[in-house]
Design a protein around this motif. Sequence first.
Motif, PDB file in Angstrom:
ATOM      1  N   GLU A 187       1.882  13.991  -0.896  1.00 28.65           N
ATOM      2  CA  GLU A 187       3.319  13.869  -1.113  1.00 28.65           C
ATOM      3  C   GLU A 187       4.069  13.903   0.214  1.00 28.65           C
ATOM      4  OE1 GLU A 187       6.768  15.815  -4.001  1.00 28.65           O
ATOM      5  OE2 GLU A 187       4.648  16.295  -4.287  1.00 28.65           O
ATOM      6  N   ALA A 188       3.645  14.761   1.124  1.00 25.14           N
ATOM      7  CA  ALA A 188       4.279  14.839   2.440  1.00 25.14           C
ATOM      8  C   ALA A 188       4.105  13.538   3.212  1.00 25.14           C
ATOM      9  CB  ALA A 188       3.699  16.016   3.235  1.00 25.14           C
ATOM     10  N   TRP A 189       2.945  12.919   3.063  1.00 24.89           N
ATOM     11  CA  TRP A 189       2.716  11.634   3.719  1.00 24.89           C
ATOM     12  C   TRP A 189       3.690  10.583   3.211  1.00 24.89           C
ATOM     13  CZ3 TRP A 189      -3.118  12.577   4.139  1.00 24.89           C
ATOM     14  CH2 TRP A 189      -3.524  12.504   5.480  1.00 24.89           C
ATOM     15  N   GLY A 245      -3.113   6.333   7.741  1.00 19.31           N
ATOM     16  CA  GLY A 245      -3.724   7.652   7.837  1.00 19.31           C
ATOM     17  C   GLY A 245      -3.895   8.277   6.469  1.00 19.31           C
ATOM     18  N   SER A 246      -2.886   8.118   5.625  1.00 14.48           N
ATOM     19  CA  SER A 246      -2.958   8.642   4.264  1.00 14.48           C
ATOM     20  C   SER A 246      -4.061   7.962   3.475  1.00 14.48           C
ATOM     21  CB  SER A 246      -1.608   8.441   3.568  1.00 14.48           C
ATOM     22  OG  SER A 246      -1.647   8.907   2.234  1.00 14.48           O
ATOM     23  N   ASN A 289       0.813  -1.214   0.000  1.00 17.92           N
ATOM     24  CA  ASN A 289       0.000   0.000   0.000  1.00 17.92           C
ATOM     25  C   ASN A 289       0.849   1.267   0.000  1.00 17.92           C
ATOM     26  OD1 ASN A 289      -2.948  -0.699   0.043  1.00 17.92           O
ATOM     27  ND2 ASN A 289      -2.229  -2.040   1.672  1.00 17.92           N
ATOM     28  N   TYR A 290       2.091   1.162   0.427  1.00 16.94           N
ATOM     29  CA  TYR A 290       3.040   2.260   0.242  1.00 16.94           C
ATOM     30  C   TYR A 290       3.216   2.522  -1.253  1.00 16.94           C
ATOM     31  CZ  TYR A 290       7.844   4.040  -0.424  1.00 16.94           C
ATOM     32  OH  TYR A 290       8.962   4.709  -0.841  1.00 16.94           O
ATOM     33  N   GLN A 291       3.335   1.460  -2.037  1.00 19.13           N
ATOM     34  CA  GLN A 291       3.417   1.624  -3.493  1.00 19.13           C
ATOM     35  C   GLN A 291       2.179   2.336  -4.022  1.00 19.13           C
ATOM     36  OE1 GLN A 291       1.307  -0.242  -5.842  1.00 19.13           O
ATOM     37  NE2 GLN A 291       2.226   0.818  -7.579  1.00 19.13           N
ATOM     38  N   CYS A 292       1.011   2.010  -3.473  1.00 14.19           N
ATOM     39  CA  CYS A 292      -0.228   2.665  -3.901  1.00 14.19           C
ATOM     40  C   CYS A 292      -0.188   4.167  -3.643  1.00 14.19           C
ATOM     41  CB  CYS A 292      -1.424   2.063  -3.173  1.00 14.19           C
ATOM     42  SG  CYS A 292      -1.771   0.353  -3.580  1.00 14.19           S
ATOM     43  N   GLN A 293       0.370   4.555  -2.528  1.00 15.85           N
ATOM     44  CA  GLN A 293       0.417   5.974  -2.203  1.00 15.85           C
ATOM     45  C   GLN A 293       1.426   6.725  -3.066  1.00 15.85           C
ATOM     46  OE1 GLN A 293      -1.864   7.560   0.141  1.00 15.85           O
ATOM     47  NE2 GLN A 293      -2.682   5.586  -0.529  1.00 15.85           N
TER      48      GLN A 293
END
Length: 493
Positions: free
Chosen positions: A340-342, A366-367, A292-296
């Motif tokens: 982007e900050a997240w 949270g993002s 899910n980091y990749q998703c963000q």
Amino acid sequence: MIKNGSQHIAMLRDGREVYLDGKRVTDVTTHPAFRNSIRSYANLYDFQARPENVDKMTFQPAGTDKRVSRIWQLPTSYDELVERRHALEAWTELHYGFMGRSPDHVASCISGMVMGIDVFEQYDPARAGALRDYYKYARDNDLFLTYVIVNPQANQSKSAHEQEDKYLAVGIVDQDAEGITVRGAKMLATSGIMANEVFCSCIQPLREGDEMYALSFAIPMNTKGLKVLSRKSYEANATSIFDNPLASRYDENDAVLYFDDVKVPWDRIFVAGNTAMCAKQFHATPAHSYQNYQCQVRLMVKLRFLIGIALKITEVNGTNSFPQVREMLGQLAAEAGMVEAWVYGMEAKGQMVNGYYVPDRSMLYGSQVVTQQLYVKVLNTLRELAGGGMIMLPSSIEDFANPMLAEIIGKTQKSPTCSPEERVKFFKLAWDAVGSEFASRHNQYEMFYAGASFVTKGHAYRTYDWKRATQLVDNMLGGYSLEGELARVAHAA
């Protein structure tokens, strides 16, 4: 040799059993419903194989003599995580964030599981060995994986084993020394038609009695008995790139997979019959947060693209100097900057897990909670900025071929910054991103790809540092007392 686009396309001519509009598709790489999207995925591999991009997009795993895509990299430091993100970001810019299940997504999932291999070792050393070997195989061959980890909806008030059809969802039929045989359906194999292999599991909570559905395995898309039922193709219905610049090239497609007594060998099975482990593979390892980091990262690029459309709408319409319009653009800029900050924050606040550096889960979830709500809001803002501009357009590119119609288009498609043709071209793109059937699917996708909102909010609740937050409150409350205050008031009197 680094995998390139031609190699990927050749790998898809494998006899996979894909169905569309009631017929079997003989070659997905040439079919008008899939060929352009497959070419877009091939472009990713061509991009990473270019000599000037090799260092940025690939790495050489320890103990090997070849370079592979950074999508398979297991970062051991903050710098390596950021280095990998730069590669993901570069890939995403090639499809503007509209291919949510690009090869870097499920690769992140499998990589996250390997970073938590100790969880599998505690479950079953043999299954841990199968996962470790499969990761190396998929990495070294730079495979494009899709996944199916959700059961068909059917009666959602009942668990898998309580459904009317025992094999509605994929379940174990039998097993022997060679492996297991499975039967049933799974959804949604996004990009499955364009992928090499599929990872099949269940991310939904399983209950007592659901053991036969507690599975985790990976097989090629052309495995005997695996049937791929494609949804309607937006690419097939796109009249031209000019009229549908996104749908015509970036329709990643979704499909229901039906496993018709498919035999899965033990060396491809990571979980079999254990409901607790089925959940642990995602949440007790870095898998869920890493994927899910990749998703963000992808969504960060996609929002950048969408607010670029927003600014251009105001320039084409000559409204960009209006104070109220600049206020709306400022709000969009702040929201895109927040996402982007997240991403940067979850990297900076990352932690070491089993020797690997992984993004911070609390910031990630949270993002996701906020962006599930944000995407709809951004699209509505673009609609408000455009007004009727995205609708008042020629029916298709064919109108330009009619001299009489072309003359009328020239008179009615006016803009202070561009020609009538450029205005039409831009608003065709804007509509395909915001209001077309392709865009509507993306709206739904961004709202639910991570699960229903109560699921993502549950992750945010579960991973937030409540102890640190309540400690501040307790410190405040511990700084005074009723007795002390009464004594102070009495003394003052």
